[in-house]
Scaffold this motif. Structure first.
Motif, PDB file in Angstrom:
ATOM      1  N   LYS A 271     -19.037   1.207   0.590  1.00  0.00           N
ATOM      2  CA  LYS A 271     -19.825   1.163  -0.487  1.00  0.00           C
ATOM      3  C   LYS A 271     -19.770   0.109  -1.245  1.00  0.00           C
ATOM      4  N   ALA A 272     -18.406  -0.658  -1.179  1.00  0.00           N
ATOM      5  CA  ALA A 272     -18.377  -1.847  -2.147  1.00  0.00           C
ATOM      6  C   ALA A 272     -19.021  -3.151  -1.549  1.00  0.00           C
ATOM      7  N   ILE A 273     -18.503  -3.215  -0.039  1.00  0.00           N
ATOM      8  CA  ILE A 273     -19.322  -4.669   0.576  1.00  0.00           C
ATOM      9  C   ILE A 273     -20.141  -4.412   1.865  1.00  0.00           C
ATOM     10  N   GLY A 274     -20.265  -3.062   1.828  1.00  0.00           N
ATOM     11  CA  GLY A 274     -21.225  -2.542   3.193  1.00  0.00           C
ATOM     12  C   GLY A 274     -20.540  -3.013   4.629  1.00  0.00           C
ATOM     13  N   LEU A 275     -19.231  -2.918   4.529  1.00  0.00           N
ATOM     14  CA  LEU A 275     -18.425  -2.809   5.950  1.00  0.00           C
ATOM     15  C   LEU A 275     -18.109  -1.736   6.305  1.00  0.00           C
ATOM     16  N   ASP A 276     -18.583  -1.036   7.326  1.00  0.00           N
ATOM     17  CA  ASP A 276     -18.329   0.067   8.178  1.00  0.00           C
ATOM     18  C   ASP A 276     -17.129   0.044   8.844  1.00  0.00           C
ATOM     19  N   LEU A 277     -15.824   0.565   8.478  1.00  0.00           N
ATOM     20  CA  LEU A 277     -14.703   0.089   9.256  1.00  0.00           C
ATOM     21  C   LEU A 277     -14.741   1.148  10.437  1.00  0.00           C
ATOM     22  N   ARG A 278     -15.634   2.218  10.778  1.00  0.00           N
ATOM     23  CA  ARG A 278     -15.586   2.943  11.825  1.00  0.00           C
ATOM     24  C   ARG A 278     -16.244   2.156  12.771  1.00  0.00           C
ATOM     25  N   GLN A 279     -17.222   0.921  12.309  1.00  0.00           N
ATOM     26  CA  GLN A 279     -17.851   0.288  13.392  1.00  0.00           C
ATOM     27  C   GLN A 279     -17.291  -1.048  13.781  1.00  0.00           C
ATOM     28  N   ALA A 280     -16.563  -1.638  12.426  1.00  0.00           N
ATOM     29  CA  ALA A 280     -16.096  -2.921  12.575  1.00  0.00           C
ATOM     30  C   ALA A 280     -14.788  -3.187  13.238  1.00  0.00           C
ATOM     31  N   ALA A 281     -14.871  -3.654  14.737  1.00  0.00           N
ATOM     32  CA  ALA A 281     -13.823  -3.842  15.427  1.00  0.00           C
ATOM     33  C   ALA A 281     -12.854  -4.773  14.931  1.00  0.00           C
ATOM     34  N   SER A 282     -11.627  -4.709  14.843  1.00  0.00           N
ATOM     35  CA  SER A 282     -10.684  -5.686  14.687  1.00  0.00           C
ATOM     36  C   SER A 282     -10.619  -6.669  15.660  1.00  0.00           C
TER      37      SER A 282
ATOM     38  N   LEU B 106      -7.125   3.902  -6.330  1.00  0.00           N
ATOM     39  CA  LEU B 106      -7.094   5.200  -5.912  1.00  0.00           C
ATOM     40  C   LEU B 106      -7.526   5.476  -4.567  1.00  0.00           C
ATOM     41  N   ALA B 107      -8.472   4.473  -3.956  1.00  0.00           N
ATOM     42  CA  ALA B 107      -8.838   4.660  -2.492  1.00  0.00           C
ATOM     43  C   ALA B 107      -7.945   4.103  -1.535  1.00  0.00           C
ATOM     44  N   THR B 108      -6.453   3.441  -2.061  1.00  0.00           N
ATOM     45  CA  THR B 108      -5.955   2.989  -1.121  1.00  0.00           C
ATOM     46  C   THR B 108      -4.616   4.072  -1.204  1.00  0.00           C
ATOM     47  N   GLY B 109      -4.715   5.080  -1.877  1.00  0.00           N
ATOM     48  CA  GLY B 109      -3.618   6.220  -1.862  1.00  0.00           C
ATOM     49  C   GLY B 109      -3.681   6.973  -0.711  1.00  0.00           C
ATOM     50  N   LYS B 110      -2.539   7.571  -0.158  1.00  0.00           N
ATOM     51  CA  LYS B 110      -2.712   8.746   0.954  1.00  0.00           C
ATOM     52  C   LYS B 110      -3.246   9.686   0.488  1.00  0.00           C
TER      53      LYS B 110
ATOM     54  N   THR C  39      -0.022  -6.290  -1.117  1.00  0.00           N
ATOM     55  CA  THR C  39      -1.482  -6.490  -1.251  1.00  0.00           C
ATOM     56  C   THR C  39      -1.979  -7.701  -0.191  1.00  0.00           C
ATOM     57  N   PRO C  40      -1.273  -8.481   0.201  1.00  0.00           N
ATOM     58  CA  PRO C  40      -1.848  -9.878   0.944  1.00  0.00           C
ATOM     59  C   PRO C  40      -2.166  -9.006   2.340  1.00  0.00           C
ATOM     60  N   TYR C  41      -1.608  -8.041   2.881  1.00  0.00           N
ATOM     61  CA  TYR C  41      -1.939  -7.591   4.058  1.00  0.00           C
ATOM     62  C   TYR C  41      -3.231  -6.925   4.033  1.00  0.00           C
ATOM     63  N   ILE C  42      -3.568  -6.565   3.052  1.00  0.00           N
ATOM     64  CA  ILE C  42      -4.969  -5.993   3.150  1.00  0.00           C
ATOM     65  C   ILE C  42      -5.974  -7.153   3.151  1.00  0.00           C
TER      66      ILE C  42
ATOM     67  N   ARG D 182      -2.916  -0.526   7.214  1.00  0.00           N
ATOM     68  CA  ARG D 182      -3.626   0.819   7.961  1.00  0.00           C
ATOM     69  C   ARG D 182      -4.349   1.497   7.068  1.00  0.00           C
ATOM     70  N   HIS D 183      -5.595   1.880   7.536  1.00  0.00           N
ATOM     71  CA  HIS D 183      -6.360   2.784   6.584  1.00  0.00           C
ATOM     72  C   HIS D 183      -6.559   4.246   7.180  1.00  0.00           C
ATOM     73  N   GLU D 184      -6.162   4.473   8.285  1.00  0.00           N
ATOM     74  CA  GLU D 184      -6.245   5.948   8.959  1.00  0.00           C
ATOM     75  C   GLU D 184      -5.725   6.780   7.918  1.00  0.00           C
ATOM     76  N   ASP D 185      -4.767   6.561   7.182  1.00  0.00           N
ATOM     77  CA  ASP D 185      -3.869   7.424   6.457  1.00  0.00           C
ATOM     78  C   ASP D 185      -4.270   7.618   5.159  1.00  0.00           C
ATOM     79  N   LYS D 186      -5.437   6.886   4.706  1.00  0.00           N
ATOM     80  CA  LYS D 186      -5.934   6.886   3.364  1.00  0.00           C
ATOM     81  C   LYS D 186      -7.668   7.199   3.524  1.00  0.00           C
ATOM     82  N   PRO D 187      -7.734   8.523   3.238  1.00  0.00           N
ATOM     83  CA  PRO D 187      -9.265   8.958   3.665  1.00  0.00           C
ATOM     84  C   PRO D 187     -10.246   8.322   2.624  1.00  0.00           C
ATOM     85  N   ALA D 188      -9.861   7.944   1.635  1.00  0.00           N
ATOM     86  CA  ALA D 188     -10.837   7.384   0.727  1.00  0.00           C
ATOM     87  C   ALA D 188     -11.224   6.061   0.843  1.00  0.00           C
ATOM     88  N   PHE D 189     -10.277   5.253   1.632  1.00  0.00           N
ATOM     89  CA  PHE D 189     -10.509   3.817   1.864  1.00  0.00           C
ATOM     90  C   PHE D 189     -11.918   3.326   2.518  1.00  0.00           C
ATOM     91  N   ALA D 190     -12.003   3.725   3.699  1.00  0.00           N
ATOM     92  CA  ALA D 190     -13.155   3.458   4.373  1.00  0.00           C
ATOM     93  C   ALA D 190     -14.527   3.371   3.613  1.00  0.00           C
TER      94      ALA D 190
END
Length: 563
Positions: free
Chosen positions: A42-53, A340-344, A419-422, A29-37
């Motif tokens: 920035k890294a691969i151009g994937l906007d997690l706010r728009q990319a539906a699972s 650092l981006a995956t930290g809460k 990590t494999p879950y990411i 889950r990324h919602e509790d990791k504010p730096a992840f999205a």
């Protein structure tokens, strides 16, 4: 006449979900990791706010090939292991078709299943394994040993053009620690024991194997041996090749037995031949392994280095020193940013301390975009661990590093198997995230790192995708170290074609820069194309001759390692 559907089995053997890593209900889950999205965008151009699972794949949509196992053959297997432990249903056969590489998951999610095992067999002990092997060889069937199913090198799948009956021989019921020789520090363990199960049994008696690969939760001792695995604490305990002392391997008509002596001068090492053999020499049923008393103290400390050059120099000096840490790991700048981006989100005092540390490093002239995060572990008696840390701390200071305590190390320890879950999280959103790893001498390590980066970015350009690559040093040796790379990009119209372009570029860079094609994931089908470049044409000739002589009928996991 093929076998009718049978019950899914009467024994409790754990399997991962058919379409991804791990167990149902567990994921990243990324919602509790504010730096992840922001980092991912920035890294691969994937906007997690728009990319539906994407929706979970529906097993009912899969077209699973019919089992080709003759009914008489299935009945014969049932007489050996019990009817409930011989399974031909679609779900069981799909679970045993692939490992968990990105290529495997892309195909199974898309319903690309050209060939499955025809029958899955769960023997209860070595005697049943012997009877299953002899029965299968008499039919000229293919036997593919199966542990936890975590392999990412293509070591499990049957070939699409295989006309013979394919048996997946699942060792999941062979999971006990049989005996501990306390004088010798060795333990006899059945090959189907999953990492958590065997560690729990050893820990109860005050011992540990000390082997903790990323796949620890869902992989088995036999699988580690068959793929020449390495664990996160191999600096202290050794790779699996160092840990294995004795072996029992079922072959047609008998059992290959390697007695657990500490050393021997009896010709080429048959033990070494079995380690990394990926099921091609037989079915590993039992391992006698080195074990160690549970350490009195175990701590993971975190350090920052100004840049990768300083960090690698420190790791090399630690390897040469009198220190004997259990973990020496350093992430390059890209992976440090990812970590650092995956930290809460830090709050209160922790947030203030984090901001203060970054301000302090800037004041010292550090470029925070170049800094590298390191984890170093110490185990043993309290006095011993203290001495080891003192030696390491002096080396770190000489290379302009800074210790930041046990807090980040404790977090790393808690999350090290997640990590494999990411990767699955990204795959759900149409993006690739995969790994390639190598080992090289210290003198060539920086070149391997640079060439892998260059090759990956060239490949991203060829497929027209914005890509990301990052790396860490994960295992140190006297003469060199392992570098573990992760790369990611958003899929275009040809996911596997794009993946192949990047994967092949990185692997070729390893060979060209003086590294090996794989440090601990094995060869399988995924890496076989580079084997001749790695061990020379004569090396392949010798290996091919060994496999052909040991298995002239090609019954044991054929065409893996050497096609």
């Amino acid at each position: 006449m093929t076998a009718p559907a049978r019950p899914a089995g009467t024994v409790d053997v754990k399997h991962m979900k058919w379409w991804g890593w791990g167990v149902e209900g567990v994921g990243f889950r990324h919602e509790d990791k504010p730096a992840f999205a922001p980092f991912v965008e920035k890294a691969i151009g994937l906007d997690l706010r728009q990319a539906a699972s994407t929706a979970r794949p529906d097993f009912a949509d899969l077209k699973v090939p019919d089992s080709r196992a003759p009914e008489k053959f299935v009945d014969a297997l049932g007489e050996i292991v019990g009817d409930g432990n011989v399974v031909v249903d679609d779900m069981a056969r799909v679970v045993h078709t692939y490992g968990k590489s990105l290529r495997d998951l892309v195909r199974v999610r898309a319903g690309e299943i050209a060939r499955t095992p025809d029958v899955v067999v769960y023997p209860a002990d070595e005697a049943e394994v012997r009877a299953v092997v002899d029965t299968a060889v008499d039919l000229d069937a293919v036997i593919i040993p199966f542990g936890g199913g975590s392999n990412i090198a293509g070591s499990l799948e049957p070939h699409a053009d295989e006309d013979r009956v394919v048996v997946s021989l699942d060792l999941g019921r062979l999971r006990r620690v049989l005996d501990i020789d306390t004088d010798s520090g060795t333990a006899r363990i059945q090959a189907g024991a999953l990492g958590p199960d065997l560690e729990a049994q050893l820990n109860e008696a005050g011992w540990t194997l000390g082997h903790f690969p990323d796949s620890f939760t869902h992989s088995t001792l036999g699988g580690w041996v068959a793929t020449r695995s390495s664990g996160m604490q191999s600096d202290k305990y050794g790779d699996i090749a160092d840990i294995v002392r004795g072996l029992r391997v079922v072959r047609p008509g008998g059992v290959l037995v390697i007695r657990p002596v500490p050393s021997a001068s009896t010709g080429p090492s048959v033990r070494e031949m079995v380690v990394g053999s990926e099921g091609r020499l037989g079915v590993i049923t039992e391992v006698t392994a080195q074990v160690h008393r549970l350490p009195e103290k175990r701590d993971i400390y975190a350090y920052f280095f100004k840049n990768l050059d300083h960090g690698l120099a420190a790791m090399r000096e630690i390897a040469e020193s009198d220190a004997a840490p259990s973990v020496t790991r350093i992430s390059d700048a890209n992976e440090t940013g990812f970590s650092l981006a995956t930290g809460k989100e830090a709050k209160g005092i922790a947030k203030a301390a984090q901001a203060g540390l970054m301000a302090f490093l800037k004041k010292r002239g550090w470029n925070l975009d170049e800094m590298c995060l390191s984890f170093i572990g110490f185990e043993g008696g309290a006095a011993h661990a203290k001495r080891q840390k003192a030696i390491v701390d002096r080396i770190v200071r000489r290379h302009h590093g800074l210790g930041v305590g046990k807090g980040p190390g404790a977090l790393y320890d808690q999350k090290k198997f997640d990590t494999p879950y990411i990767r699955d999280f990204l795959l759900d959103r149409g993006a690739a995230g995969d790994v390639s790893e190598t080992a090289a001498p210290w003198s060539k390590l920086r070149q391997v790192h640079a060439e892998a980066y260059r090759a990956a970015h060239d490949a991203f350009g060829r497929i027209g995708r914005r890509g990301w690559i990052m790396s860490h040093l994960s295992h140190s040796y006297h003469s060199g170290a392992c570098l573990y790379f992760t790369f990611a990009f958003v899929f275009g119209d040809d996911p596997l074609g794009e993946y192949d372009t990047v994967k092949r570029a990185v692997q070729q860079a390893f060979i060209d820069a003086g590294g090996t094609l794989s440090h601990h994931h094995g060869v399988g089908l995924e890496h076989a194309r580079w084997l001749e470049q790695d061990i020379s044409p004569q090396g392949v000739t010798v290996l091919s001759g060994l496999l052909a002589a040991a298995d002239p009928g090609g019954n044991f996991n054929p065409r893996k390692i050497v096609v």
